[in-house]
Write a protein that holds these residues in place. Structure first.
Motif, PDB file in Angstrom:
ATOM      1  N   PHE A 189       0.822  -1.212   0.000  1.00 15.72           N
ATOM      2  CA  PHE A 189       0.000   0.000   0.000  1.00 15.72           C
ATOM      3  C   PHE A 189       0.857   1.265   0.000  1.00 15.72           C
ATOM      4  O   PHE A 189       0.631   2.190   0.771  1.00 15.72           O
ATOM      5  CB  PHE A 189      -0.916   0.027   1.230  1.00 15.72           C
ATOM      6  N   ASN A 190       1.849   1.278  -0.830  1.00 19.91           N
ATOM      7  CA  ASN A 190       2.699   2.475  -0.817  1.00 19.91           C
ATOM      8  C   ASN A 190       2.787   3.099  -2.198  1.00 19.91           C
ATOM      9  O   ASN A 190       3.750   3.726  -2.533  1.00 19.91           O
ATOM     10  CB  ASN A 190       4.104   2.142  -0.301  1.00 19.91           C
ATOM     11  N   TYR A 191       1.737   2.876  -2.950  1.00 22.37           N
ATOM     12  CA  TYR A 191       1.678   3.543  -4.251  1.00 22.37           C
ATOM     13  C   TYR A 191       0.646   4.664  -4.172  1.00 22.37           C
ATOM     14  O   TYR A 191      -0.246   4.621  -3.335  1.00 22.37           O
ATOM     15  CB  TYR A 191       1.323   2.555  -5.360  1.00 22.37           C
ATOM     16  N   PRO A 192       0.778   5.648  -4.993  1.00 28.02           N
ATOM     17  CA  PRO A 192      -0.189   6.751  -4.958  1.00 28.02           C
ATOM     18  C   PRO A 192      -1.549   6.272  -5.454  1.00 28.02           C
ATOM     19  O   PRO A 192      -1.657   5.671  -6.514  1.00 28.02           O
ATOM     20  CB  PRO A 192       0.407   7.794  -5.902  1.00 28.02           C
ATOM     21  N   LEU A 193      -2.570   6.517  -4.636  1.00 31.10           N
ATOM     22  CA  LEU A 193      -3.923   6.110  -5.001  1.00 31.10           C
ATOM     23  C   LEU A 193      -4.788   7.368  -5.065  1.00 31.10           C
ATOM     24  O   LEU A 193      -5.046   8.011  -4.042  1.00 31.10           O
ATOM     25  CB  LEU A 193      -4.462   5.142  -3.952  1.00 31.10           C
ATOM     26  N   LYS A 226      -7.951   9.348  -5.109  1.00 33.74           N
ATOM     27  CA  LYS A 226      -9.316   9.079  -4.685  1.00 33.74           C
ATOM     28  C   LYS A 226     -10.300   9.978  -5.436  1.00 33.74           C
ATOM     29  O   LYS A 226     -11.241   9.494  -6.052  1.00 33.74           O
ATOM     30  CB  LYS A 226      -9.444   9.307  -3.175  1.00 33.74           C
ATOM     31  N   ILE A 227     -10.085  11.263  -5.338  1.00 33.72           N
ATOM     32  CA  ILE A 227     -10.943  12.193  -6.076  1.00 33.72           C
ATOM     33  C   ILE A 227     -10.030  13.119  -6.882  1.00 33.72           C
ATOM     34  O   ILE A 227      -9.074  13.672  -6.332  1.00 33.72           O
ATOM     35  CB  ILE A 227     -11.809  13.050  -5.121  1.00 33.72           C
ATOM     36  N   PHE A 277      -7.315  14.714  -4.634  1.00 31.96           N
ATOM     37  CA  PHE A 277      -7.396  14.111  -3.291  1.00 31.96           C
ATOM     38  C   PHE A 277      -6.881  12.703  -3.449  1.00 31.96           C
ATOM     39  O   PHE A 277      -7.475  11.895  -4.175  1.00 31.96           O
ATOM     40  CB  PHE A 277      -8.852  14.141  -2.807  1.00 31.96           C
ATOM     41  N   TYR A 327      -4.351   9.307  -1.712  1.00 29.85           N
ATOM     42  CA  TYR A 327      -3.636   8.655  -0.614  1.00 29.85           C
ATOM     43  C   TYR A 327      -2.291   8.229  -1.135  1.00 29.85           C
ATOM     44  O   TYR A 327      -2.151   7.806  -2.287  1.00 29.85           O
ATOM     45  CB  TYR A 327      -4.414   7.432  -0.139  1.00 29.85           C
ATOM     46  N   PHE A 328      -1.334   8.337  -0.240  1.00 30.48           N
ATOM     47  CA  PHE A 328      -0.014   7.820  -0.621  1.00 30.48           C
ATOM     48  C   PHE A 328       0.590   7.196   0.625  1.00 30.48           C
ATOM     49  O   PHE A 328       0.954   7.900   1.565  1.00 30.48           O
ATOM     50  CB  PHE A 328       0.855   8.947  -1.164  1.00 30.48           C
ATOM     51  N   GLY A 329       0.609   5.890   0.628  1.00 29.53           N
ATOM     52  CA  GLY A 329       1.029   5.200   1.831  1.00 29.53           C
ATOM     53  C   GLY A 329       0.010   5.459   2.920  1.00 29.53           C
ATOM     54  O   GLY A 329      -1.189   5.244   2.723  1.00 29.53           O
ATOM     55  N   ALA A 330       0.462   5.962   4.050  1.00 28.57           N
ATOM     56  CA  ALA A 330      -0.442   6.221   5.156  1.00 28.57           C
ATOM     57  C   ALA A 330      -0.898   7.674   5.171  1.00 28.57           C
ATOM     58  O   ALA A 330      -1.442   8.132   6.167  1.00 28.57           O
ATOM     59  CB  ALA A 330       0.254   5.875   6.471  1.00 28.57           C
ATOM     60  N   LEU A 331      -0.652   8.372   4.123  1.00 24.97           N
ATOM     61  CA  LEU A 331      -0.936   9.810   4.119  1.00 24.97           C
ATOM     62  C   LEU A 331      -2.119  10.130   3.227  1.00 24.97           C
ATOM     63  O   LEU A 331      -2.321   9.516   2.181  1.00 24.97           O
ATOM     64  CB  LEU A 331       0.272  10.582   3.599  1.00 24.97           C
ATOM     65  N   GLY A 332      -2.883  11.078   3.697  1.00 23.03           N
ATOM     66  CA  GLY A 332      -3.893  11.663   2.835  1.00 23.03           C
ATOM     67  C   GLY A 332      -3.376  13.012   2.350  1.00 23.03           C
ATOM     68  O   GLY A 332      -2.842  13.798   3.130  1.00 23.03           O
ATOM     69  N   LEU A 340     -16.032  20.642  -0.936  1.00 24.79           N
ATOM     70  CA  LEU A 340     -15.742  19.224  -0.685  1.00 24.79           C
ATOM     71  C   LEU A 340     -15.572  19.041   0.825  1.00 24.79           C
ATOM     72  O   LEU A 340     -14.927  19.842   1.492  1.00 24.79           O
ATOM     73  CB  LEU A 340     -14.462  18.820  -1.434  1.00 24.79           C
ATOM     74  N   VAL A 371     -10.060  12.294   6.524  1.00 28.45           N
ATOM     75  CA  VAL A 371      -8.966  11.376   6.237  1.00 28.45           C
ATOM     76  C   VAL A 371      -8.607  10.685   7.534  1.00 28.45           C
ATOM     77  O   VAL A 371      -8.233  11.347   8.510  1.00 28.45           O
ATOM     78  CB  VAL A 371      -7.741  12.111   5.677  1.00 28.45           C
ATOM     79  N   GLN A 402      -6.869   6.847   9.059  1.00 29.69           N
ATOM     80  CA  GLN A 402      -6.106   5.669   8.647  1.00 29.69           C
ATOM     81  C   GLN A 402      -7.030   4.566   8.160  1.00 29.69           C
ATOM     82  O   GLN A 402      -6.702   3.823   7.240  1.00 29.69           O
ATOM     83  CB  GLN A 402      -5.248   5.168   9.808  1.00 29.69           C
ATOM     84  N   ILE A 461      -8.093   5.330   4.613  1.00 30.46           N
ATOM     85  CA  ILE A 461      -6.981   5.074   3.686  1.00 30.46           C
ATOM     86  C   ILE A 461      -6.838   3.585   3.435  1.00 30.46           C
ATOM     87  O   ILE A 461      -6.757   3.116   2.301  1.00 30.46           O
ATOM     88  CB  ILE A 461      -5.654   5.648   4.258  1.00 30.46           C
ATOM     89  N   ALA A 506      -9.609   2.301   1.264  1.00 25.19           N
ATOM     90  CA  ALA A 506      -9.447   2.710  -0.137  1.00 25.19           C
ATOM     91  C   ALA A 506      -8.427   1.831  -0.833  1.00 25.19           C
ATOM     92  O   ALA A 506      -8.640   1.368  -1.959  1.00 25.19           O
ATOM     93  CB  ALA A 506      -9.015   4.178  -0.207  1.00 25.19           C
ATOM     94  N   TYR A 507      -7.331   1.558  -0.130  1.00 27.63           N
ATOM     95  CA  TYR A 507      -6.298   0.723  -0.750  1.00 27.63           C
ATOM     96  C   TYR A 507      -6.815  -0.686  -0.972  1.00 27.63           C
ATOM     97  O   TYR A 507      -6.545  -1.321  -1.999  1.00 27.63           O
ATOM     98  CB  TYR A 507      -5.038   0.704   0.131  1.00 27.63           C
ATOM     99  N   ASP A 554      -9.077  -0.804  -3.881  1.00 26.33           N
ATOM    100  CA  ASP A 554      -8.284  -0.684  -5.100  1.00 26.33           C
ATOM    101  C   ASP A 554      -7.644  -2.016  -5.448  1.00 26.33           C
ATOM    102  O   ASP A 554      -7.651  -2.454  -6.598  1.00 26.33           O
ATOM    103  CB  ASP A 554      -7.209   0.390  -4.899  1.00 26.33           C
TER     104      ASP A 554
END
Lengths: 124, 572
Positions: free
Chosen positions: A37-41, A43-44, A110, A112-117, B171, B175, B177, B180, B183-184, B187
């Motif tokens: 889960f460390n790829y850029p996802l 969301k919006i 918007f 997610y990247f890893g544990a970050l929003g 919007l 956010v 954990q 997130i 969502a992952y 995906d």
């Protein structure tokens, strides 16, 4: 650029700490998947394709450049975006936060990247 | 001093300078003047200075004589000053004899100094200082007037406009954990699904993707080729643009009156070049042949090649139209230089072409293909030397199109188009031996030997009425009359030219008469029944081509190597 501290870091934390439910095998499996889960996802996003790719790239580079320093990363992203397509960009980088903001259409990312929003938007 | 006037009364007195009369009045006792008529006046009281000596009548009348001179009696006479030069005291002879008795500052001032006077009546000196500093402008003080002009100030008006603010949206989200993670996970699930579906729908997806992106190459190639109607309109527009550009040429073509025609000097005239057809691709190539299309009066084909043996390159065929001089309608590139071409009289899209390398080809203008539809090959009787002329003939009995060609290898060949083949028949071999004995049958030899015996054909022309008759001009200067019916046999040989014959042309009206143009500077007129020329015209230059006038049986034009065009009205 609000960063709210979070006690639980999914990416770094051990599998047991993150997810209490499920058996040992499930835990292991989830741990494996979490490692990925460390790829850029995204969301919006309502940006143009070209800009979106660029923006995602900027975010990834900035976050990787400043590991743990969300403020610096956010600043970095904002400056890059300002340079790329004009002023009045705003960036939030954080592990957990709530937000309500007004953005100009076609200028929101918007992801997610890893544990970050991470939220990047423009509002002038 | 400028600003103030001082009225000075300066006297130089000697002793007490007093007139006798004044002495009298001064000396008179103070008394009350009670003269009649002057009673109402205030009484005059004479004031006597204290200590004035009182004199009696006698003393008063006594006259004293005083001499007035310019010396000041009160001035010191014995002024001595130290002379630094001689280091001694010296009596100075110059004594100041000036005495000021009365001084009065005037109250009149210059107008321009009024301000100065105002602000400093008492202190004149500072005012004077500022005056000196200012250095007033030199102006005409009598009729000077200050002038200034002021433009109108336009009335101002306020105007403002408001642009639409960029559309915005609100919007709201959180956010965490958990979100997130979810969502992952989602995906990842979707990716799994996609991976499963891919092998199944892989092909379909690819097909879907393709039409979205137009391949840029195909787009460039374009609509122009694919969409016939669009191509047509583009061509029309191009021609319209050209019509505008070359309007003056069209006007010249219709209405040009050559001024030199009226001079009456018929020896030389001028030709007015009209359209000029230039194509970038045909640069540095020689125009070897031109042929009008029999059906479209504005279309003609131009063959590009080279007459220089050492400089042979690829040739080109360009079909121009008068409606568009800027670019050829059709352009074909050939391997070797093109020497001759001919349009089929019935099928105007068919074009026969003879090349320098000996091959003949058929192009069909209707087919937008790059290459010829027929081409002679080595195995199928290709000429071994340059093909100098091609000429379509009437369709044969089976309605197959056929044409003739003449080449330097000494053969005149007939080519017949059968389905997708080009069948060749050697009509005649121009044997040198046969020249000496025209009626004799040429003995059949092997090809290799025969090559050296053959005369090089340069040109030919068919009889306008009798289909099978034709004359062939050769490099040696001989012209032979041949028939398609008799192979390898001349009906008649015409001797008269001493050098290569470049063109032979039958008269369109008088069918038995033909012209020949040769490198020996002459154009000869022949009757094809006699071996001697009827007439000979010496043009004093190698004659490259000759053509009959389409309107008269007795006029022909010849062009010579020095670039002249001779219009000969022969008197037959």
């Amino acid at each position: 650029m609000a960063t709210l501290g979070s006690t639980n870091n999914l990416a770094g934390g051990p599998p047991d700490a993150a997810a209490g439910a499920g058996g040992a095998s499930a835990d292991a499996k989830e741990g494996d998947s979490r490692r990925n889960f460390n790829y850029p996802l995204v969301k919006i996003c309502d940006m143009v394709d070209e800009l979106r790719l660029e923006a995602v790239d900027m975010v990834v580079t900035a976050v990787e450049k400043h590991p743990g320093n969300y403020e610096a990363a956010a600043k970095n992203i904002k400056e890059a975006m300002d340079k790329r397509c004009g002023s009045s960009w705003h960036v939030i980088v954080g592990e957990g936060f709530g937000f309500q903001m007004t953005y100009e259409q076609k200028n929101l990312l918007f992801m997610y990247f890893g544990a970050l929003g991470i939220i990047v938007w423009k509002a002038s | 001093m400028k600003s103030t006037r001082r009225t000075k009364i300066v006297d130089t007195l000697a002793g007490r300078s007093l007139s006798t009369s004044s002495m009298k009045s001064v000396g008179a006792d103070p008394e009350v003047n009670t003269g009649g008529g002057e009673d109402w006046l205030p009484s005059k009281t004479l004031l006597k200075p204290p200590g004035q000596c009182i004199l009696n009548e006698k003393e008063l009348n006594e006259e004293f004589t005083r001499i007035l001179n310019a010396n000041n009696p009160k001035a010191p006479h014995n002024v001595a000053r130290f002379n630094h030069k001689e280091h001694i005291f010296k009596a100075s002879p110059n004594v100041d004899h000036l005495v000021v008795h009365f001084e009065f500052d005037g109250y009149l001032v210059f107008k321009e100094d009024a301000i100065n006077a105002e602000d400093g009546e008492s202190s004149v000196a500072p005012a004077v200082e500022t005056e000196e500093k200012k250095k007033p402008l030199l102006r005409n003080q009598f009729n000077f007037s200050e002038r200034a002009a002021q433009t109108f100030n336009n009335p101002t008006r306020e105007r403002s406009s408001n642009t639409e603010p960029p559309p915005t949206r609100v919007l709201e989200d959180e956010v965490t954990q958990f979100s997130i993670y979810d969502a992952y996970c989602e995906d990842a699930l979707q990716k799994e699904k996609a991976a499963k579906e891919k092998p199944r729908a892989g092909k379909g997806q690819k097909d879907e993707e393709k039409p979205g992106i137009l391949p840029s190459e195909a787009h460039n190639e374009d609509v122009y080729n694919k969409n016939a109607e669009f191509g047509k309109s583009i061509i029309i527009i191009e021609r319209m643009a050209n019509q505008n550009t070359y309007d003056d040429i069209s006007q010249d073509y219709k209405f040009w009156e050559d001024a030199s025609d009226e001079l009456g000097d018929r020896k030389s005239g001028t030709l007015l070049p009209l359209w000029k057809f230039v194509c970038e691709k045909t640069k540095r190539k020689q125009v070897t042949a031109v042929c009008w299309n029999p059906k479209s009066p504005d279309l003609f084909a131009v063959a590009y090649g080279s007459y220089d043996f050492s400089k042979q390159g690829p040739g080109m065929i360009a079909c121009f139209t008068l409606k568009n001089p800027s670019y050829p309608e059709y352009l074909y590139i050939t391997d070797s230089g093109v020497l001759c071409l001919d349009f089929h009289p019935q099928h105007p899209s068919m074009m026969a072409v003879g090349l320098y390398d000996g091959s003949v080809m058929i192009y069909n203008l209707q087919k937008k293909s790059e290459g010829p539809i027929f081409k002679s090959t080595t195995s199928k009787g290709k000429h071994t030397d340059p093909v100098w002329q091609v000429c379509w003939q009437k369709d044969d009995l089976d309605d197959n199109a056929n044409f003739f060609s003449v080449s330097s290898d000494g053969r005149v060949s007939q080519w017949t188009l059968i389905k997708n083949e080009l069948i060749h028949t050697d009509v005649i071999r121009l044997s040198i031996e046969a020249l000496n004995n025209p009626a004799s049958v040429i003995p059949i030899k092997h090809d290799e030997e025969r090559l050296f015996d053959l005369a090089e054909g340069c040109c030919f022309d068919f009889h306008k009425k009798i289909d099978h008759l034709f004359v062939v001009g050769t490099e040696e200067g001989k012209i032979h009359k041949c028939s398609k019916a008799y192979n390898n046999q001349y009906l008649l040989s015409f001797e008269g030219h001493s050098m290569g014959v470049y063109t032979v042309k039958y008269n369109p009206f008088l069918c038995d008469v033909f012209l020949s143009a040769s490198a020996d500077w002459t154009v000869k007129l022949w009757d094809h029944n006699s071996s001697k020329p009827l007439m000979s015209f010496d043009l004093s230059c190698p004659v490259g081509d000759v053509a009959w006038a389409p309107y008269s049986s007795s006029v022909f034009a010849a062009c010579t190597a020095d670039g002249k065009l001779n219009d000969v009205g022969s008197c037959l």
